[in-house]
Scaffold this motif. Structure first.
Motif, PDB file in Angstrom:
ATOM      1  N   ARG A 123      -8.209   1.220  -3.725  1.00 40.07           N
ATOM      2  CA  ARG A 123      -9.091   0.886  -2.601  1.00 40.07           C
ATOM      3  C   ARG A 123      -8.300   0.109  -1.562  1.00 40.07           C
ATOM      4  N   HIS A 124      -8.519   0.454  -0.312  1.00 41.61           N
ATOM      5  CA  HIS A 124      -7.842  -0.234   0.789  1.00 41.61           C
ATOM      6  C   HIS A 124      -8.741  -0.168   2.006  1.00 41.61           C
ATOM      7  N   GLN A 125      -8.586  -1.142   2.858  1.00 37.31           N
ATOM      8  CA  GLN A 125      -9.368  -1.196   4.093  1.00 37.31           C
ATOM      9  C   GLN A 125      -8.410  -1.598   5.205  1.00 37.31           C
ATOM     10  N   SER A 160      -5.858  -4.226   3.960  1.00 35.54           N
ATOM     11  CA  SER A 160      -6.201  -5.131   2.862  1.00 35.54           C
ATOM     12  C   SER A 160      -6.185  -4.329   1.569  1.00 35.54           C
ATOM     13  N   ILE A 161      -5.518  -4.887   0.555  1.00 33.67           N
ATOM     14  CA  ILE A 161      -5.360  -4.205  -0.728  1.00 33.67           C
ATOM     15  C   ILE A 161      -5.397  -5.266  -1.825  1.00 33.67           C
ATOM     16  N   GLY A 162      -5.948  -4.937  -2.972  1.00 33.28           N
ATOM     17  CA  GLY A 162      -5.974  -5.878  -4.087  1.00 33.28           C
ATOM     18  C   GLY A 162      -4.561  -6.230  -4.528  1.00 33.28           C
ATOM     19  N   SER A 163      -4.342  -7.465  -4.969  1.00 34.72           N
ATOM     20  CA  SER A 163      -2.989  -7.883  -5.362  1.00 34.72           C
ATOM     21  C   SER A 163      -2.476  -7.051  -6.537  1.00 34.72           C
ATOM     22  N   THR A 164      -3.324  -6.751  -7.509  1.00 34.12           N
ATOM     23  CA  THR A 164      -2.864  -5.925  -8.634  1.00 34.12           C
ATOM     24  C   THR A 164      -2.611  -4.495  -8.167  1.00 34.12           C
ATOM     25  N   ASP A 165      -3.404  -4.033  -7.189  1.00 31.74           N
ATOM     26  CA  ASP A 165      -3.186  -2.687  -6.645  1.00 31.74           C
ATOM     27  C   ASP A 165      -1.894  -2.601  -5.851  1.00 31.74           C
ATOM     28  N   LEU A 166      -1.499  -3.710  -5.201  1.00 36.46           N
ATOM     29  CA  LEU A 166      -0.228  -3.718  -4.476  1.00 36.46           C
ATOM     30  C   LEU A 166       0.918  -3.475  -5.461  1.00 36.46           C
ATOM     31  N   ASN A 181      16.819   1.272  -2.339  1.00 36.78           N
ATOM     32  CA  ASN A 181      17.834   0.388  -1.779  1.00 36.78           C
ATOM     33  C   ASN A 181      17.392  -1.068  -1.692  1.00 36.78           C
ATOM     34  N   VAL A 182      16.096  -1.303  -1.826  1.00 33.62           N
ATOM     35  CA  VAL A 182      15.551  -2.638  -1.596  1.00 33.62           C
ATOM     36  C   VAL A 182      14.897  -3.158  -2.874  1.00 33.62           C
ATOM     37  N   THR A 183      15.154  -4.422  -3.185  1.00 34.71           N
ATOM     38  CA  THR A 183      14.447  -5.115  -4.261  1.00 34.71           C
ATOM     39  C   THR A 183      13.291  -5.863  -3.606  1.00 34.71           C
ATOM     40  N   PHE A 184      12.078  -5.629  -4.107  1.00 36.71           N
ATOM     41  CA  PHE A 184      10.888  -6.250  -3.529  1.00 36.71           C
ATOM     42  C   PHE A 184      10.512  -7.475  -4.341  1.00 36.71           C
ATOM     43  N   ILE A 185      10.358  -8.595  -3.631  1.00 36.19           N
ATOM     44  CA  ILE A 185       9.976  -9.866  -4.235  1.00 36.19           C
ATOM     45  C   ILE A 185       8.620 -10.261  -3.664  1.00 36.19           C
ATOM     46  N   LEU A 186       7.640 -10.442  -4.541  1.00 37.28           N
ATOM     47  CA  LEU A 186       6.313 -10.898  -4.128  1.00 37.28           C
ATOM     48  C   LEU A 186       6.187 -12.343  -4.586  1.00 37.28           C
ATOM     49  N   ASP A 187       5.924 -13.241  -3.648  1.00 40.19           N
ATOM     50  CA  ASP A 187       5.840 -14.649  -4.008  1.00 40.19           C
ATOM     51  C   ASP A 187       4.639 -14.900  -4.918  1.00 40.19           C
ATOM     52  N   ALA A 188       4.869 -15.679  -5.964  1.00 41.90           N
ATOM     53  CA  ALA A 188       3.823 -15.952  -6.953  1.00 41.90           C
ATOM     54  C   ALA A 188       2.601 -16.615  -6.315  1.00 41.90           C
ATOM     55  N   ASP A 189       2.809 -17.491  -5.331  1.00 41.76           N
ATOM     56  CA  ASP A 189       1.664 -18.146  -4.681  1.00 41.76           C
ATOM     57  C   ASP A 189       0.824 -17.123  -3.918  1.00 41.76           C
ATOM     58  N   LEU A 190       1.473 -16.206  -3.219  1.00 42.15           N
ATOM     59  CA  LEU A 190       0.750 -15.158  -2.494  1.00 42.15           C
ATOM     60  C   LEU A 190      -0.083 -14.327  -3.463  1.00 42.15           C
ATOM     61  N   MET A 191       0.482 -14.024  -4.619  1.00 39.87           N
ATOM     62  CA  MET A 191      -0.184 -13.143  -5.571  1.00 39.87           C
ATOM     63  C   MET A 191      -1.384 -13.798  -6.252  1.00 39.87           C
ATOM     64  N   GLN A 192      -1.618 -15.096  -5.978  1.00 42.24           N
ATOM     65  CA  GLN A 192      -2.838 -15.752  -6.470  1.00 42.24           C
ATOM     66  C   GLN A 192      -4.066 -15.246  -5.717  1.00 42.24           C
ATOM     67  N   HIS A 193      -3.846 -14.694  -4.514  1.00 46.62           N
ATOM     68  CA  HIS A 193      -4.959 -14.149  -3.736  1.00 46.62           C
ATOM     69  C   HIS A 193      -5.431 -12.841  -4.365  1.00 46.62           C
ATOM     70  N   GLU A 194      -6.736 -12.633  -4.357  1.00 48.63           N
ATOM     71  CA  GLU A 194      -7.275 -11.378  -4.884  1.00 48.63           C
ATOM     72  C   GLU A 194      -6.948 -10.216  -3.941  1.00 48.63           C
ATOM     73  N   ILE A 195      -6.975 -10.516  -2.641  1.00 50.69           N
ATOM     74  CA  ILE A 195      -6.689  -9.505  -1.611  1.00 50.69           C
ATOM     75  C   ILE A 195      -5.431  -9.917  -0.858  1.00 50.69           C
ATOM     76  N   ILE A 196      -4.539  -8.952  -0.650  1.00 51.01           N
ATOM     77  CA  ILE A 196      -3.316  -9.170   0.118  1.00 51.01           C
ATOM     78  C   ILE A 196      -3.410  -8.302   1.375  1.00 51.01           C
ATOM     79  N   ASN A 197      -3.014  -8.866   2.509  1.00 57.95           N
ATOM     80  CA  ASN A 197      -3.064  -8.149   3.785  1.00 57.95           C
ATOM     81  C   ASN A 197      -1.656  -7.866   4.283  1.00 57.95           C
ATOM     82  N   CYS A 198      -1.400  -6.583   4.572  1.00 55.71           N
ATOM     83  CA  CYS A 198      -0.075  -6.129   5.002  1.00 55.71           C
ATOM     84  C   CYS A 198      -0.228  -5.187   6.187  1.00 55.71           C
ATOM     85  N   HIS A 199       0.830  -5.077   6.990  1.00 54.22           N
ATOM     86  CA  HIS A 199       0.844  -4.034   8.015  1.00 54.22           C
ATOM     87  C   HIS A 199       0.983  -2.675   7.328  1.00 54.22           C
ATOM     88  N   PRO A 200       0.241  -1.666   7.809  1.00 54.63           N
ATOM     89  CA  PRO A 200       0.388  -0.313   7.257  1.00 54.63           C
ATOM     90  C   PRO A 200       1.501   0.450   7.983  1.00 54.63           C
TER      91      PRO A 200
END
Length: 168
Positions: free
Chosen positions: A21-23, A144-150, A117-136
């Protein structure tokens, strides 16, 4: 021969195919965290800041952190497994690897990093949010996408994001 970067529509189809799910809300282009603050009331959840960095061995990393978080670029290499202190990656590599321009950097760019080519690091504090917002993949919208879905999305692109505390 390089293929053209995927579009937001490609990204949304990929998410739909995964049952994620995404919005998405479109808005005037924003280039900085400061410019995007006006959207906070309209878009709940954790808002991101992304740092595209590299070490001296040309290992590339994308640090995705909460928008107001502070990352110590002098020491973060010790946390993320870089071979040396990191510096910002060049815009050409950003486009080549993630298919985005500066100002549109996003963890969702993993969809374009087919060569890993890229290692992705998600900050642990950010991942405390249920919803994460990113540019598409462009800075004129916010998805907006769920943190576990990200994480599920990134794994579906062949990446294993590291969830680490990289902020002060």
């Amino acid at each position: 021969m390089t293929t053209a970067p995927k579009t937001a529509d490609d990204l949304f189809r990929f998410l739909d195919d995964l049952g994620i799910r995404h919005q998405t809300k479109t808005h005037p282009p924003v280039f900085t965290v400061a410019e995007s603050v006006a959207l906070r009331d309209e878009i709940p959840g954790g808002h991101t800041k992304n740092l595209f960095v590299k070490d001296k061995k040309d290992n590339f990393f994308l640090l995705t952190v909460e928008e107001n978080a502070v990352v110590d670029l002098k020491t973060v290499h010790t946390l993320i497994g870089a071979a040396s202190k990191v510096s910002f990656g060049k815009p050409e590599k950003l486009m080549e690897y993630l298919g985005v321009q500066p100002g549109s950097v996003t963890a969702l760019g993993a969809i374009n990093d087919t060569e890993k080519n890229v290692t992705f690091i998600l900050d642990a504090d950010l991942m405390q949010h249920e919803i994460i917002n990113c540019h598409p993949l462009s800075n004129d919208a916010t998805t907006s996408i769920g943190s576990t879905d990200l994480i599920r999305f990134m794994e579906a692109t062949g990446h294993k994001p590291l969830v680490l505390k990289v902020t002060a």
